[in-house]
Design an enzyme around this catalytic site. Structure first.
Site, PDB file in Angstrom:
ATOM      1  N   ASN B 131       0.857  -1.184   0.000  1.00  0.00           N
ATOM      2  CA  ASN B 131       0.000   0.000   0.000  1.00  0.00           C
ATOM      3  C   ASN B 131       0.898   1.240   0.000  1.00  0.00           C
ATOM      4  OD1 ASN B 131      -1.857   2.007   0.460  1.00  0.00           O
ATOM      5  ND2 ASN B 131      -2.649   1.166   2.382  1.00  0.00           N
ATOM      6  N   CYS B 134      -2.243   5.199   0.596  1.00  0.00           N
ATOM      7  CA  CYS B 134      -3.279   5.611   1.553  1.00  0.00           C
ATOM      8  C   CYS B 134      -3.386   7.133   1.532  1.00  0.00           C
ATOM      9  CB  CYS B 134      -2.961   5.138   2.960  1.00  0.00           C
ATOM     10  SG  CYS B 134      -4.199   5.698   4.141  1.00  0.00           S
ATOM     11  N   SER B 271     -16.318  -1.512   0.008  1.00  0.00           N
ATOM     12  CA  SER B 271     -17.331  -0.696   0.704  1.00  0.00           C
ATOM     13  C   SER B 271     -18.749  -1.232   0.622  1.00  0.00           C
ATOM     14  CB  SER B 271     -17.317   0.726   0.145  1.00  0.00           C
ATOM     15  OG  SER B 271     -16.046   1.285   0.294  1.00  0.00           O
TER      16      SER B 271
END
Lengths: 256, 309
Positions: B131, B134, B271
């Site tokens: 990652n 972010c 989500s």
């Protein structure tokens, strides 16, 4: 995506003192379709956001003990001030049967007052056991009585009702009420004791859990119940208080 | 026509369907990740883990509205050392289900990425997702490494040197030419690309006259992100030949098909869990199979890249 996921601004309509350190904030509107046992995330900009069960929804009411910096800030609100809520969130209580026994330990009385109001309005028989450290800590006793509930009290110091733990009231309340379902909100130790008793009594139980609430909508995982608690109560592992609860339903057959 | 095949191959792993639990969604404990796998996720990405424990940002950290979700959790994690036993336990539980574990890592500084990757590799995940994108820690960490081809390549080089496991680099949507960044990380040895992370965004509450999130800005996900994700994956697929985990705002089987058509090999689901809970995976699989059947696609390979030609 989620109509209840954004904050709505409410105004405090009335502030009611419940005991020396607890007040109820009665707001200026209701939340559409809110059920007893569901919760809201209450926000004061620049201060914090925390979960609260609804203690009523006609209009919205939350009952707040002044025990930390955020709850202290809530206790300072005055009629006319804004309070922001998102919700109703989570799963609430489900009425099963016609005769119901409610157990509220300490602040756990708050969501049960909304439940009792709803059950009584449907013509059900409702008994309530309330427990606290002492008489001065008991919450909403008169409200439950005025709804028409039969009320039993227990305090640890014996200053009101039976001396000892709330769960000691269960046999007497069961004999008097013959409940078909029991509902409880309070500390986790009280919930597990109640669940064990309900299993012995062969009664289904609905327990309202507390969790560390951050997203409140089932994404972040911070409110997961410990796996050992799930195993003990017969709940599927990975129980999210915000999404699967706060109310978990436990069948007497699944309790281990 | 027979029921379409949803099974697929990704870097030598065999998956029962193309749906991956995206990083940051319920990937915090062995029990939750096992629950998502039992619910139909064919691969699981753990929540990003960094060198040290982080509490994350204060509440509010998440709000949702009609078009999506805005979050700034702030990379809450127990730190790499404490994460290893959790990932080991998770890996064991997932292996019993035939579900691979992708471990997501982040670091505040370039030089920390190698160390975090080495520590996390002890848990033997099937892939390390790096990652670098972010959007919610810029005030602490500075500009994300995903912002330029040079910095993205530097992180990839560091992680590539540190571990022998497959690595996927997670890219950000808010760059002028995502395909150049994709090419740069592939040249440094990335085995796959995850695209995209959330889009930096803000919601303001008018009555409060303040940003809603405590971090003020957050990462936008959910339906509003889908067209951006499709465009990014479409461009990356034309620029590189490594497999892509296409992630961003997908909430139905048809959305998943669209992402595969843009060139993704796997499809990240995040989500939408807000609406359905864990059962979302079986719903999206059923919808994807129905779409494929209705439109004469026998297997995922027939759908993949279809919009590129």
């Amino acid at each position: 995506m989620n109509p209840v996921g954004l904050f709505s601004a409410f105004r405090v309509q009335q502030k009611r003192t419940e005991n020396a350190y607890t007040c109820s904030l009665v707001l200026n509107d209701s939340l559409p379709d809110a059920l007893p046992g569901q919760f809201v995330m209450a926000w004061l900009p620049g201060i914090d956001e925390r979960p609260f069960s609804l203690s009523d929804n006609d209009p919205v009411r939350i009952t707040v003990a002044d025990v930390g910096s955020f709850s202290h800030a809530l206790n300072q609100l005055q009629p006319g001030d804004y309070l922001w809520l998102r919700g109703p969130l989570g799963r609430g209580f489900i009425s099963r049967g016609r005769s119901h026994l409610l157990l509220g330990g300490g602040y756990g009385a708050a969501p049960l007052s909304f439940l009792a109001k709803s059950l009584c309005a449907q013509g059900n028989q409702v008994g309530v056991c309330l427990g606290a450290r002492s008489r001065a800590d008991l919450l909403l006793v008169e409200e439950f009585s005025s709804l028409g509930c039969q009320v039993w009290l227990a305090t640890e110091d014996g200053s009101a009702g039976k001396q000892g733990l709330l769960t000691a009231l269960l046999p007497e309340a069961q004999n008097a009420l013959k409940p078909e379902t029991v509902y409880a909100c309070g500390p986790i130790g009280m919930l597990t004791t109640m669940a064990a008793w309900a299993r012995t009594a062969g009664l289904p139980a609905q327990l309202s859990f507390e969790g560390v609430m951050r997203c409140g909508v089932g994404l972040c995982g911070s409110c997961e119940l410990p796996e050992t608690t799930c195993q003990q109560l017969g709940l599927a592992p990975g129980f999210l208080v915000c999404h699967d609860g706060p109310v978990g339903e436990i069948s007497p057959n699944h309790f281990s | 026509m027979l029921t379409p095949e949803l099974n697929c191959s990704f870097l030598g792993m065999n998956l029962t369907n193309p749906l991956v639990l995206a990083s940051g969604i319920l990937g915090t404990s062995p029990s939750l990740m096992e629950r998502m796998a039992l619910s139909g996720a064919a691969a699981i990405t753990s929540k990003s883990c960094g060198p040290e424990a982080r509490a994350g940002h204060p509440n509010p950290v998440t709000v949702a509205w009609d078009c999506g979700v805005l979050n700034a959790i702030g990379l809450t994690n127990p730190g790499a050392r404490a994460e290893v036993p959790l990932l080991r336990e998770t890996k064991q539980r997932l292996a019993a289900l035939g579900v691979p574990l992708f471990a997501s890592i982040f670091a505040p500084r370039l030089e920390d990425y190698g160390e975090v990757a080495r520590i996390i590799a002890e848990a033997e995940p099937d892939l390390i997702e790096v990652n670098i994108s972010c959007p919610n820690v810029a005030s602490e960490f500075g500009t994300p490494f995903s912002a330029s081809a040079e910095s993205a390549a530097a992180v990839t080089r560091t992680v590539r040197k540190a571990v022998n496991l497959p690595i996927s680099i997670k890219l950000a949507p808010n760059v002028p030419e995502i395909s150049l960044i994709a090419q740069a990380v592939v040249e440094e040895g990335a085995d796959a690309i995850t695209a995209i992370n959330t889009m930096p965004a803000m919601l303001i509450d008018a009555t409060a006259a303040k940003p809603v999130l405590s971090n003020r800005t957050g990462g936008l996900s959910g339906p509003a992100l889908k067209p951006i994700a499709l465009r990014c994956v479409y461009e990356i697929a034309q620029a590189v030949s490594v497999p892509i985990i296409g992630t961003g705002g997908l909430s139905s089987g048809i959305d998943a098909a669209e992402m595969l058509m843009a060139g993704a090999t796997l499809v990240g689901i995040g989500s939408v869990v807000i609406n359905d809970g864990p059962s979302v995976f079986s719903r999206i699989c059923t919808e994807l199979a129905t779409f494929m059947k209705d439109n004469g696609y026998a297997q995922l390979g027939d759908v993949r890249g279809k919009a590129l030609t």
